[in-house]
Write a protein that holds these residues in place. Structure first.
Motif, PDB file in Angstrom:
ATOM      1  N   TYR A 102      43.583  17.222  48.113  1.00 20.14           N
ATOM      2  CA  TYR A 102      43.847  18.557  48.662  1.00 20.14           C
ATOM      3  C   TYR A 102      43.359  19.614  47.680  1.00 20.14           C
ATOM      4  O   TYR A 102      43.598  19.520  46.464  1.00 20.14           O
ATOM      5  N   ARG A 103      42.709  20.624  48.218  1.00 20.88           N
ATOM      6  CA  ARG A 103      42.202  21.718  47.386  1.00 20.88           C
ATOM      7  C   ARG A 103      43.285  22.776  47.227  1.00 20.88           C
ATOM      8  O   ARG A 103      43.667  23.445  48.189  1.00 20.88           O
ATOM      9  N   ILE A 104      43.801  22.909  45.997  1.00 18.82           N
ATOM     10  CA  ILE A 104      44.947  23.789  45.778  1.00 18.82           C
ATOM     11  C   ILE A 104      44.543  25.217  45.398  1.00 18.82           C
ATOM     12  O   ILE A 104      45.379  26.117  45.426  1.00 18.82           O
ATOM     13  N   ASN A 105      43.286  25.426  45.018  1.00 16.07           N
ATOM     14  CA  ASN A 105      42.758  26.772  44.790  1.00 16.07           C
ATOM     15  C   ASN A 105      41.231  26.685  44.717  1.00 16.07           C
ATOM     16  O   ASN A 105      40.650  25.659  45.074  1.00 16.07           O
ATOM     17  N   SER A 106      40.578  27.721  44.264  1.00 15.75           N
ATOM     18  CA  SER A 106      39.112  27.730  44.237  1.00 15.75           C
ATOM     19  C   SER A 106      38.537  26.767  43.216  1.00 15.75           C
ATOM     20  O   SER A 106      37.345  26.458  43.255  1.00 15.75           O
TER      21      SER A 106
ATOM     22  N   GLN B 124      54.430  27.915  41.183  1.00 17.36           N
ATOM     23  CA  GLN B 124      53.034  27.915  41.627  1.00 17.36           C
ATOM     24  C   GLN B 124      52.217  26.837  40.927  1.00 17.36           C
ATOM     25  O   GLN B 124      50.985  26.835  41.023  1.00 17.36           O
ATOM     26  N   ASN B 125      52.880  25.900  40.247  1.00 12.16           N
ATOM     27  CA  ASN B 125      52.163  24.860  39.517  1.00 12.16           C
ATOM     28  C   ASN B 125      52.305  23.498  40.185  1.00 12.16           C
ATOM     29  O   ASN B 125      53.389  23.119  40.640  1.00 12.16           O
ATOM     30  N   CYS B 126      51.200  22.782  40.195  1.00 16.84           N
ATOM     31  CA  CYS B 126      51.167  21.391  40.631  1.00 16.84           C
ATOM     32  C   CYS B 126      51.143  20.546  39.356  1.00 16.84           C
ATOM     33  O   CYS B 126      50.235  20.678  38.535  1.00 16.84           O
TER      34      CYS B 126
ATOM     35  N   ILE C  63      48.490  26.541  41.783  1.00 19.62           N
ATOM     36  CA  ILE C  63      48.287  26.539  43.235  1.00 19.62           C
ATOM     37  C   ILE C  63      48.161  27.987  43.685  1.00 19.62           C
ATOM     38  O   ILE C  63      48.993  28.828  43.338  1.00 19.62           O
ATOM     39  N   SER C  64      47.130  28.293  44.463  1.00 14.12           N
ATOM     40  CA  SER C  64      47.010  29.669  44.958  1.00 14.12           C
ATOM     41  C   SER C  64      48.099  29.926  45.996  1.00 14.12           C
ATOM     42  O   SER C  64      48.540  29.014  46.701  1.00 14.12           O
ATOM     43  N   ARG C  65      48.545  31.164  46.084  1.00 20.85           N
ATOM     44  CA  ARG C  65      49.602  31.502  47.048  1.00 20.85           C
ATOM     45  C   ARG C  65      49.171  31.222  48.476  1.00 20.85           C
ATOM     46  O   ARG C  65      49.962  30.773  49.302  1.00 20.85           O
ATOM     47  N   ALA C  66      47.897  31.444  48.756  1.00 23.17           N
ATOM     48  CA  ALA C  66      47.400  31.246  50.118  1.00 23.17           C
ATOM     49  C   ALA C  66      47.412  29.772  50.530  1.00 23.17           C
ATOM     50  O   ALA C  66      47.502  29.454  51.716  1.00 23.17           O
ATOM     51  N   ARG C  67      47.326  28.885  49.542  1.00 22.81           N
ATOM     52  CA  ARG C  67      47.213  27.456  49.855  1.00 22.81           C
ATOM     53  C   ARG C  67      48.514  26.677  49.646  1.00 22.81           C
ATOM     54  O   ARG C  67      48.593  25.506  49.997  1.00 22.81           O
ATOM     55  N   LYS C  68      49.540  27.322  49.088  1.00 24.90           N
ATOM     56  CA  LYS C  68      50.734  26.574  48.723  1.00 24.90           C
ATOM     57  C   LYS C  68      51.448  25.963  49.928  1.00 24.90           C
ATOM     58  O   LYS C  68      51.821  24.785  49.909  1.00 24.90           O
ATOM     59  N   LYS C  69      51.613  26.734  50.991  1.00 22.10           N
ATOM     60  CA  LYS C  69      52.329  26.229  52.163  1.00 22.10           C
ATOM     61  C   LYS C  69      51.616  25.008  52.740  1.00 22.10           C
ATOM     62  O   LYS C  69      52.231  23.984  53.026  1.00 22.10           O
TER      63      LYS C  69
END
Length: 251
Positions: free
Chosen positions: A198-202, A217-219, A229-235
């Protein structure tokens, strides 16, 4: 002159062996026998040794393929160690090393493949270790072929921890090495998403099998690495991780 392409680990996956033995003599001998087996068969082995069950259990992360395990040790005996291992790894090939075969019979309760009697002899070791290697190779372990310069690596999915895009370079971080590849992160995402990545940010594509926790916000990976983890991708990541864990539990 035509160019030559080197294929590294294309035919043979690297088989990771853990040896847990409190007697230094037998620990060295077992290590030597594994190395000799590799030389004679042309197979690639990495060997990690532990001189106590406590140390092994503290560092165990379900990333070994074969476990050579002494039965009579201080603190924990080999059966107890195997019981702990089986809680997180059902496929690990376990071979007991023992001078007391009556204890080894109990090994079948933890799905041990076999046992090797002390004092170790090469003929007996070769036969039983061959069984363990066959067991590992018989498992379906999907791989991905990666190019790095003039080399090609066939990398089992489960050995990849995460993939990083940084300063126009893509690095594949595995258990054994970091591989720089000429692909884009998006291209690798397309190839590996169906396999539980899974891509968690750019910048990061993570193997959800190696995710130990999500803290804010950390994996956090089982290697101790923390990735943002970017906020847009966390959910979406939390949902995908939940599905992944559920699928693993059902399989």
């Amino acid at each position: 002159m035509g160019s030559t392409t080197r294929i590294e680990e294309a035919d043979h996956m690297r088989i990771r062996v853990a040896i847990v033995e409190d007697d230094p003599l037998f620990l060295r001998q077992a290590t030597t026998f594994v190395e000799l087996f590799g030389e004679q068969t042309g197979r690639d082995f990495s060997v990690t040794t532990f001189n106590s069950a406590t140390t092994f259990l503290k560092e165990f992360n379900a990333n070994f393929d074969i476990l050579l395990l002494d039965i009579l040790m201080p603190s924990y005996n080999g059966i107890e160690v195997a019981q702990e291992v089986r809680k997180s790894d059902e496929n690990l090939a376990i071979l007991f090393i023992t001078s007391t075969p009556q204890y080894a019979i109990k090994g079948y309760t933890v799905d041990a493949l076999s046992y090797i009697l002390k004092p170790l002899s090469w003929p007996a070791f070769e036969v039983e270790f061959s069984r363990a290697v066959d067991h590992v190779l018989a498992e379906e372990r999907p791989t991905i072929m990666l190019q790095s310069g003039a080399k090609y690596y066939q990398v089992p999915h489960h050995t990849i921890n995460y993939i990083e895009s940084r300063q126009h370079k893509i690095s594949v971080h595995t258990d054994d090495r970091d591989i720089t590849v000429p692909y884009t992160l998006s291209a690798l995402e397309e190839r590996l998403s169906p396999a539980g990545f899974y891509r968690i940010n750019s910048y990061y594509l993570v193997n959800m099998t190696h995710v130990e926790s999500v803290e804010g916000q950390n994996c956090v990976l089982d290697t101790g690495v923390e990735l943002k983890i970017s906020r847009a991708r966390k959910k979406g990541f939390i949902e995908a991780l939940t599905r992944h864990l559920s699928d693993d539990g059902a399989s």
